[in-house]
Design a protein around this motif. Structure first.
Motif, PDB file in Angstrom:
ATOM      1  N   GLU A 124      21.573  22.310  25.973  1.00  0.00           N
ATOM      2  CA  GLU A 124      22.479  22.872  25.499  1.00  0.00           C
ATOM      3  C   GLU A 124      21.622  24.022  24.527  1.00  0.00           C
ATOM      4  O   GLU A 124      21.961  25.283  24.674  1.00  0.00           O
ATOM      5  CB  GLU A 124      23.464  22.276  24.619  1.00  0.00           C
ATOM      6  N   LEU A 125      20.578  23.541  23.990  1.00  0.00           N
ATOM      7  CA  LEU A 125      19.725  24.345  23.176  1.00  0.00           C
ATOM      8  C   LEU A 125      19.068  25.581  24.050  1.00  0.00           C
ATOM      9  O   LEU A 125      19.027  26.526  23.428  1.00  0.00           O
ATOM     10  CB  LEU A 125      18.865  23.511  22.260  1.00  0.00           C
ATOM     11  N   GLU A 126      18.365  25.131  25.044  1.00  0.00           N
ATOM     12  CA  GLU A 126      17.937  25.958  25.948  1.00  0.00           C
ATOM     13  C   GLU A 126      18.843  27.166  26.558  1.00  0.00           C
ATOM     14  O   GLU A 126      18.425  28.245  26.519  1.00  0.00           O
ATOM     15  CB  GLU A 126      17.248  25.213  26.979  1.00  0.00           C
ATOM     16  N   LYS A 127      19.967  26.690  27.014  1.00  0.00           N
ATOM     17  CA  LYS A 127      21.197  27.360  27.362  1.00  0.00           C
ATOM     18  C   LYS A 127      21.373  28.488  26.598  1.00  0.00           C
ATOM     19  O   LYS A 127      21.359  29.814  26.614  1.00  0.00           O
ATOM     20  CB  LYS A 127      22.323  26.685  27.865  1.00  0.00           C
ATOM     21  N   ASN A 128      21.498  28.224  25.147  1.00  0.00           N
ATOM     22  CA  ASN A 128      21.897  29.054  24.235  1.00  0.00           C
ATOM     23  C   ASN A 128      20.737  30.072  23.696  1.00  0.00           C
ATOM     24  O   ASN A 128      20.928  31.113  23.534  1.00  0.00           O
ATOM     25  CB  ASN A 128      22.094  28.247  22.816  1.00  0.00           C
ATOM     26  N   LEU A 129      19.597  29.720  23.905  1.00  0.00           N
ATOM     27  CA  LEU A 129      18.284  30.364  23.591  1.00  0.00           C
ATOM     28  C   LEU A 129      18.144  31.275  24.637  1.00  0.00           C
ATOM     29  O   LEU A 129      17.964  32.446  24.397  1.00  0.00           O
ATOM     30  CB  LEU A 129      17.071  29.461  23.559  1.00  0.00           C
ATOM     31  N   VAL A 130      18.502  31.135  26.081  1.00  0.00           N
ATOM     32  CA  VAL A 130      18.400  31.815  27.082  1.00  0.00           C
ATOM     33  C   VAL A 130      19.308  33.062  26.842  1.00  0.00           C
ATOM     34  O   VAL A 130      19.356  34.130  27.164  1.00  0.00           O
ATOM     35  CB  VAL A 130      18.512  31.223  28.487  1.00  0.00           C
ATOM     36  N   SER A 131      20.610  32.772  26.759  1.00  0.00           N
ATOM     37  CA  SER A 131      21.574  33.610  26.303  1.00  0.00           C
ATOM     38  C   SER A 131      21.221  34.627  25.220  1.00  0.00           C
ATOM     39  O   SER A 131      21.418  35.791  25.597  1.00  0.00           O
ATOM     40  CB  SER A 131      23.074  32.860  25.995  1.00  0.00           C
TER      41      SER A 131
END
Length: 245
Positions: free
Chosen positions: A57-64
């Protein structure tokens, strides 16, 4: 003896009961340990799954967030590029306008200089004409007249040399085809000796200042001879004498 034997048997039975009890207790304890160990393993697996989900979830938010920042930077870059193009085009246009203004100013200055020079020199052409008439019409008969003639011809030569240094030159139109840009037809001579439109004679000299006409050359032009033109020949000769005067 009987009592001792019975006591021994009772003790043996008691030992067996204790061993049996101890064995069952150990089995129960081992079961509880195994159950507790299994539970701990399940808890650890659950925690690992939750940790992996959290990291994803953190990686997804960071990419976004990074994608959004990149899009913002690209938009700002495009805006800056457009501003640069606008400023650069304005700069080029101002330079072109200034260059055109500079060239136009130089051309206007040159035209003004030529115009003033032409006007000034044109006033002197009549003086040159008078010197030439005097040279062609006066024939000195003694040393005194020759001295006077030579002196004013020296002035004439000085004037002509000065005009040459300014870029003034006489036209030599004889034998050329009549051109209204440079010549002014004063007479026509009907003859078959020259092609039609050929300049036969220069009646008054024309002058040029570079490419600029100071004075048109007054000329006599050849015309094809016909039966009617023979009747006009006498009138043309009369007109010629009037012009030369």
């Amino acid at each position: 003896m009987t009592d001792e034997k019975q006591q021994i048997e009772i003790n043996q039975e008691t030992s067996k009961v204790e061993e049996a009890y101890n064995s069952s207790t150990k089995v129960e304890t081992n079961g509880q340990v195994e159950t507790s160990s299994s539970t701990n393993k399940d808890l650890m697996v659950g925690e690992d799954v939750e940790l992996v989900d959290s990291e994803a979830e953190l990686e997804k938010n960071l990419v976004s967030d990074l994608t959004e920042k990149i899009n913002d930077l690209e938009a700002k870059l495009q805006e800056h590029n457009q501003q640069y193009e606008t400023l650069n085009n304005n700069h080029l246009r101002v330079n072109a306008e200034f260059d055109n203004y500079r060239k136009r100013s130089i051309k206007e200055k040159e035209d003004l200089e030529i115009k003033v020079k032409c006007k000034t020199i044109s006033e002197l052409l009549s003086v040159v004409d008078n010197f030439e008439r005097a040279r062609n019409s006066i024939n000195p008969t003694n040393d005194g007249e020759a001295t006077i003639h030579k002196s004013y011809q020296g002035v004439y030569k000085t004037l002509v040399d000065s005009l040459k240094r300014l870029g003034v030159g006489p036209m030599r139109p004889e034998g050329e085809i009549f051109n209204p840009l440079y010549h002014e037809a004063m007479l026509r001579e009907y003859t078959n000796e020259y092609p039609e439109g050929t300049i036969i004679q220069e009646l008054m000299r024309g002058y040029m200042l570079g490419e600029q006409v100071l004075r048109h050359s007054m000329v006599k032009v050849a015309a094809p001879q016909t039966s009617d033109s023979l009747d006009q020949k006498e009138n043309l000769v009369t007109d010629k004498k009037d012009v030369e005067k």
